[in-house]
Design an enzyme around this catalytic site. Sequence first.
Site, short mmCIF file in Angstrom:
data_model
loop_
_atom_site.label_atom_id
_atom_site.label_comp_id
_atom_site.label_asym_id
_atom_site.label_seq_id
_atom_site.Cartn_x
_atom_site.Cartn_y
_atom_site.Cartn_z
N TYR A 87 25.46 7.71 5.57
CA TYR A 87 24.74 8.06 6.37
C TYR A 87 23.25 7.39 6.84
O TYR A 87 22.76 7.81 7.56
CB TYR A 87 24.17 9.26 5.09
CG TYR A 87 23.11 10.53 6.11
CD1 TYR A 87 23.06 11.91 6.30
CD2 TYR A 87 21.98 10.07 5.53
CE1 TYR A 87 22.20 12.18 6.44
CE2 TYR A 87 20.71 11.17 6.38
CZ TYR A 87 21.63 12.66 6.76
OH TYR A 87 20.11 13.20 7.16
N GLU B 111 15.54 19.57 14.50
CA GLU B 111 17.61 19.64 15.26
C GLU B 111 17.46 20.49 15.02
O GLU B 111 17.65 20.85 13.54
CB GLU B 111 17.68 17.71 15.01
CG GLU B 111 18.52 17.47 15.23
CD GLU B 111 19.20 16.09 14.93
OE1 GLU B 111 18.22 15.52 13.63
OE2 GLU B 111 20.38 15.83 15.95
N HIS C 242 14.15 11.33 10.57
CA HIS C 242 15.08 10.06 11.76
C HIS C 242 14.09 10.91 13.15
O HIS C 242 14.48 9.66 14.02
CB HIS C 242 15.69 9.99 11.88
CG HIS C 242 16.69 11.17 12.52
ND1 HIS C 242 18.15 11.01 12.62
CD2 HIS C 242 16.69 12.36 12.28
CE1 HIS C 242 17.76 12.62 13.38
NE2 HIS C 242 18.01 13.31 12.26
N HIS D 177 20.59 17.91 3.82
CA HIS D 177 21.98 17.55 3.79
C HIS D 177 22.24 16.56 2.22
O HIS D 177 22.25 15.89 1.93
CB HIS D 177 22.75 16.89 5.45
CG HIS D 177 22.20 17.02 6.34
ND1 HIS D 177 23.04 17.71 7.12
CD2 HIS D 177 21.64 16.14 7.50
CE1 HIS D 177 22.26 17.90 7.75
NE2 HIS D 177 21.69 17.50 8.24
N ASP E 229 16.71 15.24 6.55
CA ASP E 229 17.47 14.55 6.82
C ASP E 229 17.63 13.68 5.54
O ASP E 229 18.05 12.79 5.53
CB ASP E 229 17.26 13.76 7.98
CG ASP E 229 18.17 14.77 9.14
OD1 ASP E 229 18.86 15.53 8.81
OD2 ASP E 229 17.36 14.99 10.99
N ASP F 112 20.24 21.89 14.01
CA ASP F 112 21.51 21.62 12.35
C ASP F 112 20.62 21.89 11.48
O ASP F 112 21.05 22.95 10.28
CB ASP F 112 21.96 20.49 11.69
CG ASP F 112 21.61 19.20 11.97
OD1 ASP F 112 20.01 18.66 12.46
OD2 ASP F 112 21.29 18.45 11.05
N HIS G 182 26.54 15.49 15.70
CA HIS G 182 26.19 14.55 16.43
C HIS G 182 27.01 14.02 17.54
O HIS G 182 26.64 13.16 18.39
CB HIS G 182 25.45 12.68 16.17
CG HIS G 182 23.93 13.22 15.09
ND1 HIS G 182 22.98 12.34 14.84
CD2 HIS G 182 23.23 13.87 15.19
CE1 HIS G 182 22.32 12.36 14.46
NE2 HIS G 182 22.31 13.88 14.81
N HIS H 146 11.60 19.99 10.72
CA HIS H 146 12.51 19.13 11.43
C HIS H 146 12.94 20.00 12.91
O HIS H 146 13.92 21.18 12.10
CB HIS H 146 13.48 18.65 10.64
CG HIS H 146 13.93 17.36 11.68
ND1 HIS H 146 14.05 17.12 12.34
CD2 HIS H 146 15.53 16.88 11.52
CE1 HIS H 146 14.75 15.92 12.68
NE2 HIS H 146 15.77 16.35 12.79
FE1 FEO Z 1 18.10 15.22 12.42
FE2 FEO Z 1 20.15 16.86 9.79
O1 FEO Z 1 19.03 16.90 11.28
#
Ligand code: FEO
Length: 400
Positions: free
Chosen positions: A193, A82, A146, A226, A165, A84, A24, A80
């Site tokens: 995290y 995002e 999130h 993750h 996430d 990643d 991030h 999601h």
């Molecule tokens: Fe919200 Fe692991 O990306």
Amino acid sequence: MSSTKIADNLYWVGAVDWNMRTFHGSTYTTRRGTTYNAFLIIDEKITLVDTVHAPFARELIENISSLVDPSKIDYIIANHVEPDHSGALPELLKLCPKAKVFGTAKCRDGLAKYYGVAMDFQVVKSGDTLSLGKRTLSFLEAAMIHWPDSMFTYIVEDQVLMPNDAFGQHYATAFRFDDEVDPAALREEASKYYANILWPFGTVIAAKIKEIQKRAIPIKMIAPSHGVIWRKNPAKIIEQYGAWAQDTMKNKVVIFYETMWGSTEKMARKILDGVLSEGVEAMVWDISKIDRTDMVNEMLDAKGYLIGSSTHDNDMLPLMAGFLEFFKGLKPKKRIAAVFGSYGWGGGAIAGMEKVLRSAGVEIVLPSQGIQFAPTADELNASYQFGKEFARKIIQQKSS
Ligand code: FEO
């Protein structure tokens, strides 16, 4: 890392990013790297849940190819948007252009804006299901856990929750399961995290946990996007998230400061002694030397903070200003604080710190302690009393 069997016809096909050190942007120090987890379900409909960060697209495709021809993929679940988790999607879609992508409406819009790639996208909502043949996927929207587009996917027959996430850890390891890794490292990474990514969303997380409990969804495994998969006792990490989301705290004080000529540091050390004298757990850090991600992790279960800065240009020092602005974004609740610091000719740091803390929703429970130039023996004694008094406030403060 090659693909790993998670259950019958269910495989991890993601990527381990051993070298990732900031995540991030510069907001999160990933000392143990990270993983981007993607899962392949081999059923009548071949289904991929999530992809990986774009630089790892080749690895994802190789892992899939070791099990099936990627052109055979029927469905891709995008939990999601995002990058990643979605970054490899455009590359993958070149191999399976007819694959149907499922996700929330916001995910659809986000993918269009990020990549501008045409895809057959079907919007799903909470309670929608998708039959893959022998298996059924059930979707659960998870807005603000999130991002607004976030979604959980549940494999009904395998009782595997894929919450993207949520419940993750930035933890690169050759192992895929929680019971294969060092438990202390895993605890630290899961907590860090939550503190650095999910802390602002505690209310939503608490409600989502209640919703999952109300639905009585049996969960054998939690496979986040993750880190490692929780299979030993998945209920435990859900319970831990519940505690964090409800701001369960300890009698603990995090003292941190930024100092120009050492006077604020001297105060901080005496303040620490004062706090400890009341039997309250405490630690003291110079924020120019400590990693911000670790500090936020320690702040998560602390009831209060004692924050010091020397005055410079009639305000707090710049690292402190940056940190407090970041901390404000975590939207802390129920925490208490007091501030201190040295000054030369004016004491603007105190007012500056109190202003940011109040705007962050932190209650200032003691008058500040400011001293001019260097602290005298009497002033250091006052610092000790300041710490002692704050510790008593901590003891009186509720634990959640
Ligand atoms: Fe919200 Fe692991 O990306």
